[in-house]
Design a protein around this motif. Structure first.
Motif, mmCIF file in Angstrom:
data_model
loop_
_atom_site.group_PDB
_atom_site.id
_atom_site.type_symbol
_atom_site.label_atom_id
_atom_site.label_comp_id
_atom_site.label_asym_id
_atom_site.label_seq_id
_atom_site.Cartn_x
_atom_site.Cartn_y
_atom_site.Cartn_z
ATOM 1 N N VAL A 92 56.598 37.146 81.902
ATOM 2 C CA VAL A 92 55.408 36.296 80.925
ATOM 3 C C VAL A 92 55.962 36.935 79.387
ATOM 4 N N TYR A 93 56.711 35.847 78.592
ATOM 5 C CA TYR A 93 56.689 36.094 77.358
ATOM 6 C C TYR A 93 56.077 35.149 76.416
ATOM 7 N N ASP A 94 54.979 35.902 74.918
ATOM 8 C CA ASP A 94 54.956 34.890 74.230
ATOM 9 C C ASP A 94 55.090 33.888 73.795
ATOM 10 N N ASP A 95 55.088 32.941 72.102
ATOM 11 C CA ASP A 95 55.555 32.665 71.940
ATOM 12 C C ASP A 95 56.698 32.891 71.209
ATOM 13 N N GLU A 96 56.522 34.085 70.568
ATOM 14 C CA GLU A 96 57.921 34.484 69.499
ATOM 15 C C GLU A 96 58.845 35.122 70.196
ATOM 16 N N GLY A 97 58.735 35.112 71.763
ATOM 17 C CA GLY A 97 59.367 35.278 72.806
ATOM 18 C C GLY A 97 59.749 36.898 73.148
ATOM 19 N N ASN A 98 58.191 37.741 72.950
ATOM 20 C CA ASN A 98 58.673 39.195 73.404
ATOM 21 C C ASN A 98 57.949 39.186 74.561
ATOM 22 N N TYR A 99 58.561 40.290 75.460
ATOM 23 C CA TYR A 99 57.733 39.859 76.517
ATOM 24 C C TYR A 99 56.758 40.718 76.804
ATOM 25 N N VAL A 100 55.789 40.126 77.441
ATOM 26 C CA VAL A 100 54.222 40.675 77.513
ATOM 27 C C VAL A 100 54.067 41.357 78.791
ATOM 28 N N ARG A 101 54.496 40.772 79.680
ATOM 29 C CA ARG A 101 53.975 41.641 81.438
ATOM 30 C C ARG A 101 55.059 40.907 82.770
ATOM 31 N N THR A 102 54.604 41.572 83.723
ATOM 32 C CA THR A 102 55.189 40.503 84.483
ATOM 33 C C THR A 102 54.108 40.292 85.668
ATOM 34 N N VAL A 103 54.143 39.401 86.045
ATOM 35 C CA VAL A 103 53.122 38.695 86.807
ATOM 36 C C VAL A 103 54.409 38.644 88.711
ATOM 37 N N ARG A 104 53.432 38.663 89.703
ATOM 38 C CA ARG A 104 53.850 38.208 90.760
ATOM 39 C C ARG A 104 53.408 36.679 91.552
ATOM 40 N N SER A 105 54.438 36.256 92.018
ATOM 41 C CA SER A 105 53.544 35.222 92.191
ATOM 42 C C SER A 105 54.015 35.019 93.913
ATOM 43 N N PHE A 106 52.704 34.400 94.400
ATOM 44 C CA PHE A 106 52.456 34.517 95.425
ATOM 45 C C PHE A 106 53.855 33.540 96.780
ATOM 46 N N VAL A 107 54.672 33.917 97.722
ATOM 47 C CA VAL A 107 55.551 32.963 98.154
ATOM 48 C C VAL A 107 54.916 33.010 98.938
ATOM 49 N N GLY A 108 54.551 33.636 100.033
ATOM 50 C CA GLY A 108 54.598 32.902 101.524
ATOM 51 C C GLY A 108 53.784 34.805 102.084
ATOM 52 N N HIS A 109 53.333 34.105 103.746
ATOM 53 C CA HIS A 109 52.808 35.765 103.835
ATOM 54 C C HIS A 109 53.316 35.641 105.240
ATOM 55 N N TYR A 110 54.318 36.586 106.021
ATOM 56 C CA TYR A 110 55.499 36.594 106.879
ATOM 57 C C TYR A 110 55.119 37.736 107.622
ATOM 58 N N GLU A 111 55.796 37.478 108.919
ATOM 59 C CA GLU A 111 56.007 38.789 110.130
ATOM 60 C C GLU A 111 54.404 37.966 111.155
ATOM 61 N N VAL A 112 54.084 37.326 110.992
ATOM 62 C CA VAL A 112 52.666 37.333 111.681
ATOM 63 C C VAL A 112 53.314 36.724 113.450
ATOM 64 N N ARG A 113 53.341 37.689 114.118
ATOM 65 C CA ARG A 113 53.720 37.103 115.935
ATOM 66 C C ARG A 113 53.053 35.401 115.948
ATOM 67 N N GLN A 114 54.020 34.520 116.764
ATOM 68 C CA GLN A 114 53.956 33.126 116.933
ATOM 69 C C GLN A 114 54.211 33.719 118.964
ATOM 70 N N PHE A 115 53.872 32.231 119.359
ATOM 71 C CA PHE A 115 53.311 32.477 120.629
ATOM 72 C C PHE A 115 53.738 31.507 121.217
ATOM 73 N N GLN A 116 54.294 30.780 121.748
ATOM 74 C CA GLN A 116 54.337 28.914 122.963
ATOM 75 C C GLN A 116 53.020 28.659 123.714
ATOM 76 N N VAL A 117 53.044 27.123 123.442
ATOM 77 C CA VAL A 117 52.783 26.289 123.756
ATOM 78 C C VAL A 117 52.763 25.612 124.313
ATOM 79 N N SER A 118 52.724 24.684 125.420
ATOM 80 C CA SER A 118 53.118 23.571 126.187
ATOM 81 C C SER A 118 51.894 22.396 126.079
ATOM 82 N N TRP A 119 53.030 21.588 125.855
ATOM 83 C CA TRP A 119 51.841 20.344 126.407
ATOM 84 C C TRP A 119 52.282 18.686 127.051
#
Length: 330
Positions: A92-119
């Motif tokens: 993140v930079y200010d209006d003058e182009g100076n670095y202010v901070r770093t923020v982390r944007s959430f992308v996704g939640h992974y690695e939760v186990r999945q299982f199969q169902v049939s219909w």
């Protein structure tokens, strides 16, 4: 991520009118549906005037009169960790182009186990579309057809999912995951907009490989629920929550007698009572109880019987599968 899951996609082969250039008669080719074993079913019929036969009209009428239903089947149990959230760091930079901070944007939640169902769908009018746990697709494709398979998450609450740029499936938020019964719901919609619903039950087993969860809190085992801790199934007593108090690595003497054990121990405490038990890491056999009063575990004599009963229940549950009431509902 889970291995590829084969999905049968029902195919509707419509009726085609084959016009012979020199022959007035026309042939109507019957629809053929591919079954689970890959073999076709159905036979063709003929009409001298290119119209539907009475048998075809009767069959279509019977189909439209039959109510739309769907059945759903799945495993009785699934096991998972809580998974892992991932994000992207952005400067993140200010209006003058100076670095202010770093923020982390959430992308996704992974690695939760999945299982199969049939219909399986009956009645109604195809084509059919389905949602399973609120999702219309998984990483292997959309949920469509009169019968098929799909995968859903081993999570106790439903969170919207998406397919990322790499073709992997992820969750848009951190789901609630804990041991306990989960209801998987499927909703089918036919070509006329009619819907039907089915559900099946699966027991979620949370796998705990450490003494702390991602929030650095004590890992609580909810009363009556079954967990897999350090590779061992264990169930909290029906009336009290338990917590993983930590691990202990004793110094083992070189001349340890053959009838004595010395190895890493896992400590479980009773929530609300100053008492607990040590279990050997290798097989979760009991190593001892704490605190001790005249050889009986418990904070005081009035609690001794209750504490011992609760810890007996915990120790006796090691290696026992959870009790489930898996069923199908149309």
């Amino acid at each position: 991520m889970s291995a590829a899951v084969k999905r049968l996609k029902a195919r509707d082969l419509g009726l085609f009118l084959v016009l012979a250039s020199a022959v007035a008669a026309t042939t109507v080719c019957g629809a053929q549906e591919i079954g689970l074993d890959g073999e076709g079913a159905g036979a063709g019929t003929e009409s001298s005037e290119g119209e539907k036969t009475q048998q075809q009209r009767d069959e279509e009428q019977a189909q439209s009169a039959e109510p739309l239903t769907v059945t759903l089947t799945g495993p009785s149990r699934c096991q998972t960790t809580r998974g892992q959230s991932y994000g992207v760091d952005e400067a993140v930079y200010d209006d003058e182009g100076n670095y202010v901070r770093t923020v982390r944007s959430f992308v996704g939640h992974y690695e939760v186990r999945q299982f199969q169902v049939s219909w399986t769908v009956s009645g109604g009018t195809g084509p059919f579309k389905l949602t399973i746990d609120g999702a219309s697709e998984d990483e292997y494709g959309p949920f469509i057809g009169a019968s098929g398979q799909g995968v859903t998450y081993c999570a106790t609450t439903s969170v919207q999912s998406f397919i990322d740029g790499a073709g992997d499936r992820a969750l848009r938020a951190v789901p609630m995951i804990d041991s306990g019964s989960k209801t998987v719901r499927a909703v089918v919609t036919d070509a006329n907009g009619r819907t039907a619903e089915a559900s099946t039950e699966v027991y979620v087993i949370l796998r705990v490989d450490g003494t702390l969860d991602e929030h650095e809190n004590e890992q609580v085992l909810r009363r009556g629920q079954t967990y897999r801790v350090a590779g061992h199934l264990i169930t909290a007593p029906a009336t009290h929550d338990m917590f993983i108090a930590g691990t202990a690595e004793p110094e083992c003497p070189e001349d340890l007698p053959a009838d004595e054990r010395c190895e890493e121990e896992w400590c479980f405490g009773i929530v609300g009572l100053d008492a607990g038990v040590h279990l050997y890491r290798s097989d979760f056999a009991e190593a001892g109880r704490w605190p001790e009063s005249d050889g009986v575990a418990g904070a005081d004599d009035s609690n001794a019987a209750l504490v011992d009963s609760l810890l007996d229940d915990l120790v006796d549950s090691v290696g026992t599968q959870p009790k489930t009431n898996s069923h199908e509902m149309a």
